[in-house]
Design an enzyme around this catalytic site. Structure first.
Site, short mmCIF file in Angstrom:
data_model
loop_
_atom_site.label_atom_id
_atom_site.label_comp_id
_atom_site.label_asym_id
_atom_site.label_seq_id
_atom_site.Cartn_x
_atom_site.Cartn_y
_atom_site.Cartn_z
N ARG A 69 0.83 -1.22 0.00
CA ARG A 69 0.00 0.00 0.00
C ARG A 69 0.86 1.26 0.00
NH1 ARG A 69 -2.36 1.51 4.33
NH2 ARG A 69 -2.59 -0.56 5.23
N TYR A 123 -17.55 13.63 -16.91
CA TYR A 123 -17.97 12.23 -16.84
C TYR A 123 -19.04 12.11 -15.74
CZ TYR A 123 -17.82 7.39 -15.36
OH TYR A 123 -18.17 6.12 -14.99
N ASP A 188 -9.06 16.67 -16.90
CA ASP A 188 -9.25 15.25 -17.17
C ASP A 188 -8.88 15.03 -18.63
OD1 ASP A 188 -10.28 12.72 -17.84
OD2 ASP A 188 -11.76 12.82 -16.22
N LYS A 213 -9.34 3.53 -19.86
CA LYS A 213 -9.74 3.81 -21.23
C LYS A 213 -8.53 3.64 -22.17
CE LYS A 213 -13.48 4.73 -18.93
NZ LYS A 213 -13.86 6.07 -18.50
C1 PLP Z 1 -14.40 6.62 -17.23
C2 PLP Z 1 -14.03 8.01 -16.87
C3 PLP Z 1 -13.72 8.37 -15.55
C4 PLP Z 1 -13.81 7.37 -14.42
O1 PLP Z 1 -12.82 6.39 -14.54
P1 PLP Z 1 -12.99 4.87 -13.95
O2 PLP Z 1 -11.67 4.28 -14.34
O3 PLP Z 1 -14.16 4.27 -14.61
O4 PLP Z 1 -13.15 5.01 -12.48
C5 PLP Z 1 -13.32 9.66 -15.31
N1 PLP Z 1 -13.25 10.58 -16.29
C6 PLP Z 1 -13.56 10.28 -17.56
C7 PLP Z 1 -13.49 11.33 -18.61
C8 PLP Z 1 -13.97 9.00 -17.90
O5 PLP Z 1 -14.31 8.72 -19.17
#
Ligand code: PLP
Length: 396
Positions: A69, A123, A188, A213
């Protein structure tokens, strides 16, 4: 790990070499996976000093790891590589994108800075986390022009996405960063990836990814990461240590492997997406197409017919939430990814009930078009609802 740097290397080179600088010296080619949760140490006095140092700065431990951790060598390789690609001093990885965002909010709140200024759309779950105040933060939603006026003495963060999920709305990050003054801007960068855009170069202090992603890229890893300066990375490591949202070493390995093909995947998928966006925008069954100026592999579009019928009719494209995989995915944001956002807020952010979000993969573009063409025909045939008055055939 050897972090000595020579001349700056191009992104394509960093993608396959960053985080691997020590391998040849160790007589290895593929990075080792270290699955240890704990590590032997016969010097507890020395450990006390190292734990104290971590508690003070959150800096990565000198010497061997202590406990999973606190940090893991395989995950650290991915962090090193992502920081190199985003052009930041450091990066800190988490169990998911939401865990990464949570850690940022907690780190700022722990400094007494609970107020957040945010621009829609975000998101859906990021929107929900802020709106519901689940971590004790208070959010002011505004548009880019309103950011400066929304700042308060206790504002700890400004949050934006560009291109945004799911509408692909774009912001001038440099202008937004300027409006933030001394308040850190979190961008983001999940949709653009560092291949298309490096927000830190435009003034964003924190760059967040859902690594689930494009960074992972194959739909088999859930992960998040924040690229930032070393000082804030220390706070994030302390929060991660205390709250436990760590990334598994196997996921770290897969992400490092994913990064090595990131530039190639993004380039090919983006070329496919640009061509599909062009065909969609010329199609009379399509009311509107949103494709970002910076390009990328995501398309949002609105159909005149029934979007649910289109989702039900795809055969090659997978009807599924998430994005950024080698294969194409399509989903209806108002039903899934942004369902958790209040309907009025959602529509106000441009997420209409007719909007579909397509994540374009690496398939042959004509095969993808054939699938979309058939699904558009079904949507048209089953679409009973009236066409919205504002619909136009624009790419924007
Ligand atoms: C999917 C997504 C998130 C969240 O990510 P997870 O890995 O699903 O927790 C945050 N921001 C954007 C733009 C996303 O597409």
């Amino acid at each position: 790990m050897d972090t000595t740097r020579t001349a700056p290397r191009a992104l394509a080179t960093e993608a396959v070499h960053a985080g691997r600088d020590d391998l040849a010296r160790q007589g290895l080619h593929a990075p080792p996976i270290d699955l240890s949760t704990t590590y032997p140490s016969y010097d507890s006095r020395g450990e006390a000093a190292r734990v104290d140092a971590f508690a003070t700065t959150g800096a990565e431990l000198d010497g061997p790891p202590v406990y999973g951790r606190l940090g893991n060598p395989t995950v650290a390789r991915f962090e090193t590589a992502l920081a190199r690609l985003e052009g930041t001093e450091a990066a800190v990885a988490f169990a998911s994108g939401m865990a990464a965002l949570s850690a940022v909010l907690l780190a700022r709140a722990s400094m007494g800075l609970r107020h957040v200024v945010a621009v829609r759309p975000l998101y859906g779950c990021s929107d929900h986390l802020l709106t519901a105040g689940l971590l004790g933060s208070e959010v002011t939603w505004t548009d880019p022009a309103g950011i400066a006026d929304a700042l308060r003495p206790d504002t700890g963060l400004v949050i934006v996405e560009s291109p945004a999920n799911p509408t692909l709305a774009e912001l001038d990050l440099r202008a937004v960063a300027h409006a933030c003054g001394n308040v850190p801007l979190l961008a983001d960068n999940t949709f653009a990836t560092p291949v298309l855009q490096r927000p830190a170069e435009q003034g964003a202090r924190f760059v967040l990814h859902s690594a689930t992603k494009y960074l992972g890229g194959h739909g088999d890893v859930l992960a998040g990461v924040v690229a930032c300066d070393e000082e804030f990375a220390g706070r994030l490591r302390q929060v991660r240590f205390a709250t436990g949202g760590v990334l598994h070493p196997l996921a770290g390995y897969l992400l490092l492997r994913g990064l090595s093909t990131l530039p190639v995947r993004v380039r090919v998928a983006s070329a496919n997406a640009a061509e599909l966006a062009r065909r969609l925008s010329e199609d009379p069954r399509v009311a509107r197409v949103h494709y970002p100026r910076i390009g990328g592999a995501m398309i949002a579009f609105e159909v005149h017919g029934d979007p649910h019928a289109l989702i039900a009719a795809v055969r090659l494209i997978t009807p599924a939430v998430s994005l950024g995989s080698v294969d194409s995915l399509i989903q209806h944001p108002a039903s899934i990814s942004h369902r958790i956002v209040d309907a009025e807020d959602r529509r106000g952010a441009g997420v209409s009930d007719r909007l579909l979000r397509l994540s374009v993969g690496l398939e042959d573009v004509d095969d993808l078009w054939a699938d979309l063409d058939g699904a558009l025909a079904r949507a048209e045939a089953e679409g009973a609802a009236p066409v919205p008055a504002e619909a136009g055939g624009t790419v924007g």
